[in-house]
Design an enzyme around this catalytic site. Structure first.
Site, short mmCIF file in Angstrom:
data_model
loop_
_atom_site.label_atom_id
_atom_site.label_comp_id
_atom_site.label_asym_id
_atom_site.label_seq_id
_atom_site.Cartn_x
_atom_site.Cartn_y
_atom_site.Cartn_z
N GLU A 1 28.54 51.69 23.88
CA GLU A 1 27.54 51.33 24.91
C GLU A 1 28.27 50.50 25.96
O GLU A 1 28.79 49.43 25.66
CB GLU A 1 26.39 50.49 24.33
CG GLU A 1 25.35 51.30 23.60
CD GLU A 1 24.15 50.46 23.16
OE1 GLU A 1 23.75 49.54 23.90
OE2 GLU A 1 23.64 50.75 22.07
N ASN B 1 23.50 49.79 14.44
CA ASN B 1 23.59 49.40 15.84
C ASN B 1 23.38 47.90 16.00
O ASN B 1 22.36 47.36 15.54
CB ASN B 1 22.50 50.11 16.66
CG ASN B 1 22.49 49.66 18.12
OD1 ASN B 1 23.38 50.02 18.88
ND2 ASN B 1 21.51 48.86 18.50
N GLU B 2 24.31 47.23 16.64
CA GLU B 2 24.17 45.80 17.00
C GLU B 2 23.46 45.00 15.89
O GLU B 2 22.54 44.22 16.16
CB GLU B 2 23.44 45.64 18.34
CG GLU B 2 24.22 46.24 19.49
CD GLU B 2 23.64 45.99 20.89
OE1 GLU B 2 22.56 45.37 21.01
OE2 GLU B 2 24.28 46.42 21.86
N ASN C 1 18.83 50.01 19.81
CA ASN C 1 17.90 49.18 19.02
C ASN C 1 16.87 50.05 18.29
O ASN C 1 16.41 49.71 17.20
CB ASN C 1 17.19 48.19 19.93
CG ASN C 1 18.16 47.25 20.63
OD1 ASN C 1 19.28 47.08 20.17
ND2 ASN C 1 17.74 46.65 21.72
N GLN D 1 22.72 54.52 29.82
CA GLN D 1 22.47 55.66 28.98
C GLN D 1 22.58 56.92 29.84
O GLN D 1 22.82 56.83 31.03
CB GLN D 1 21.11 55.51 28.33
CG GLN D 1 21.03 54.26 27.44
CD GLN D 1 19.78 54.17 26.57
OE1 GLN D 1 18.94 55.04 26.56
NE2 GLN D 1 19.68 53.07 25.81
N GLU E 1 18.72 57.35 23.85
CA GLU E 1 17.91 56.51 22.96
C GLU E 1 16.43 56.80 23.21
O GLU E 1 16.03 57.12 24.33
CB GLU E 1 18.20 55.03 23.23
CG GLU E 1 17.35 54.10 22.37
CD GLU E 1 17.81 52.64 22.37
OE1 GLU E 1 18.70 52.28 23.16
OE2 GLU E 1 17.26 51.86 21.56
N TYR F 1 27.79 45.03 28.58
CA TYR F 1 27.19 45.40 29.86
C TYR F 1 27.64 44.39 30.90
O TYR F 1 27.66 43.19 30.61
CB TYR F 1 25.66 45.37 29.77
CG TYR F 1 25.09 46.46 28.87
CD1 TYR F 1 24.83 47.72 29.38
CD2 TYR F 1 24.85 46.21 27.52
CE1 TYR F 1 24.32 48.72 28.56
CE2 TYR F 1 24.34 47.21 26.70
CZ TYR F 1 24.07 48.47 27.23
OH TYR F 1 23.57 49.45 26.42
#
Ligand code: AHR
Length: 532
Positions: free
Chosen positions: A324, A202-203, A101, A372, A34, A269
């Site tokens: 992720e 994404n999200e 993000n 990442q 990212e 996470y």
């Protein structure tokens, strides 16, 4: 003290080689890049003074703005050391890019054409500025050198459907059309990039996301996008944007999209979330037992997928892209330091448990991307002239090496449990207490010799208790020797770092097999047993 209770359970592991789950997908060893902190600028390209405002958490041996010498770069200008670790050691098969993000306000057209003409933009997701010196052409070129499959995420925040169609045409177009020709011009070659994997945002559910949407608004839009996108290239694999697999969002999106996508993405996470900092004695348990949440997420998500398939009569299997995952204490890896988290030994045990989860769910998890790949909550930390491998590197390395080409097996584990707090906390609401012993197993058949071996990965998550465990292999004869790879350190807070790069690393040995193994307290062990 941890929350581990002494219980009247005799630990035991039974492996059933004839009871297979599914082949392990090599894509569970995937990565994620990212435009955040020093991931791209500093990890993939040499760092430049002006591209990021962050300060790494601890000083590197050199000033972070020291120039990386050309001898450390590939002919294309990428950092050779990072690329080699990802390609040759971790054998990362696929990488997701450009976010995260970041993607939700990314204009891909800013990142093509001559570098000197590229526009600098305010970066809305993490702050600072984006120089656009690494764009689609550089990403695909890096993937080629790294032997990695590119996976691109569309901007469903500020991006339009037209932007997405142009991006796909730029990458995969074969006709005499504007964006396909622009790619030919920029890449200096005729063949399309052939980017197979594409993510639908994404999200999009998150309030931190530029262009956040409700589940039903996203589902309607994503369905329209999916239909149109396939008109440009019908052969791509489309990944719908899920939440954690157990949310209302996941159900709504799957019900709408299940016949239009090949995969559903989920993120989680561990070690993340509000915690009472005064309870430091329980920090170990919060970290190490957290990945049990992913087990539950996957189980529920699989149910939601099948419910949606049933309703729409979809016969093709829909897989989970866990695109992720990782261990992230957001009070340590913060936007101010570019999410640079220095991992300790306990974090490595959590990473091993994460990988156990993916192997156990080989039937449905097709992709897992560690978040990442470099510098940002990552197994690798760079300085301008070198890198070190964090503690969490080692489970990844061992799983990638020994579990990658195997078929996941059912196994049964009897173990004492842990009753303390975990992060995320919700595990205790929906799941049984986590086991101290966390395991997965594969059967590997050598393609040339046909020799078979079992690879059994065991995390003993008890902080203080070693377990002498009978390890029974049903209906098979096991060879006389066992190969053992063990990750252990006396101090669960031990770290690798500049100057002590190998404080935590794997020890290997061969021993006589006695149908049991003593798993040391807070250890990760990979056993390789031949079947005769
Ligand atoms: O990996 C860091 C961030 O975590 C990603 O940008 C976002 O998708 C997630 O919330």
């Amino acid at each position: 003290m941890t929350g581990t209770r002494a219980e009247a359970v005799s630990p035991a592991i039974d492996v059933f080689p004839s009871s297979t789950i599914a082949p392990v997908s090599p894509n569970i060893f995937s990565g994620f890049l990212e435009h955040l902190g020093r991931c791209i600028y500093g990890g993939i390209l040499p760092s430049t003074r002006t591209t990021f405002p962050y300060t790494p958490r601890k000083p590197c041996p050199e000033d972070q703005f020291t120039a990386t010498p050309e001898s450390l770069l590939t002919p294309e200008g990428f950092r050779a050391d990072v690329l080699e670790v990802l390609r040759d050691e971790l054998r990362v098969p696929l990488v997701r890019w450009p976010g995260g993000n970041f993607v939700s306000s990314y204009n891909w057209k800013d990142g093509i054409n001559p570098k000197a003409d590229r526009k600098r933009r305010p970066e809305l997701a993490w702050g600072g500025e984006e120089s656009n010196q690494f764009g689609t052409d550089e990403f695909v070129a890096w993937c080629r050198v790294a032997k990695i499959e590119p996976y691109i995420v569309f901007n469903m925040g500020t991006g339009t459907l037209e932007d997405a169609l142009h991006w796909l045409e730029y990458c995969n177009g074969t006709g005499d059309t504007y964006y396909a020709n622009l790619r030919r011009k920029n890449a200096g070659r005729d063949e399309p990039y052939g980017v197979k994997y594409w993510g639908l945002g994404n999200e999009v559910w998150g309030e931190w996301q530029v262009g956040q949407q409700t589940a039903s608004a996203y589902a309607t839009k994503a369905r329209q996008w999916a239909c149109a996108i396939r008109l440009v290239d019908p052969n791509i694999i489309l990944v719908g944007c899920g939440e954690t697999g157990i949310n209302h969002w996941d159900g709504v999106v799957l019900d709408e999209l299940v016949d239009k996508v090949e995969m559903h993405s989920i993120h989680l996470y561990t070690g993340f979330g509000p915690r009472d900092r005064s309870q430091t004695e329980r920090e170990y348990g919060r970290t190490v037992y957290g990945p049990d949440a992913a087990d539950y997420s996957i189980e529920v998500c699989k149910g939601l997928i099948n419910k949606a398939r049933f309703a729409k009569n979809v016969s093709k299997p829909i897989k989970i892209a866990f695109d992720e995952y990782g261990v992230w204490d957001e009070t340590v890896g913060t936007p101010e330091n570019g999410l640079e988290q220095f991992y300790n030994f306990a974090d490595a045990l959590a990473m091993a448990s994460w990988l156990n989860v993916f192997v156990r769910h080989a039937d449905v998890v097709d992709i897992a991307c560690i978040a990442q790949s470099v510098n940002v909550i990552s197994p690798l930390i760079t300085s301008p002239t070198g890198l070190f491998r964090q503690t969490i590197y080692w489970p990844l390395y061992l799983f990638s090496r020994y579990m990658r080409d195997g078929v996941a097996l059912n196994l049964s584990v009897a173990s004492p449990t842990f009753s303390g707090e975990t992060l995320p906390r919700w595990i205790s609401i929906v799941k049984d207490l986590p086991n101290d012993l966390d395991a997965s197993a594969v059967l590997y058949t050598d393609p040339d010799t046909k020799a078979r071996s079992l690879r059994v990965a065991v995390v003993n998550r008890s902080e203080t208790q070693s377990y002498d465990v009978p390890l029974r292999v049903a209906f098979e004869t096991v060879g006389a020797e066992v190969e053992v790879y063990e990750l252990w350190h006396a101090d669960v807070k031990a770290r690798n770092g500049w100057g002590n790069e190998n404080e935590v690393s794997v020890k290997s040995k061969s021993e006589k097999w006695t149908s049991r193994w003593t798993f040391r307290e807070h250890s990760f062990t990979m056993l390789v047993l031949s079947l005769v």
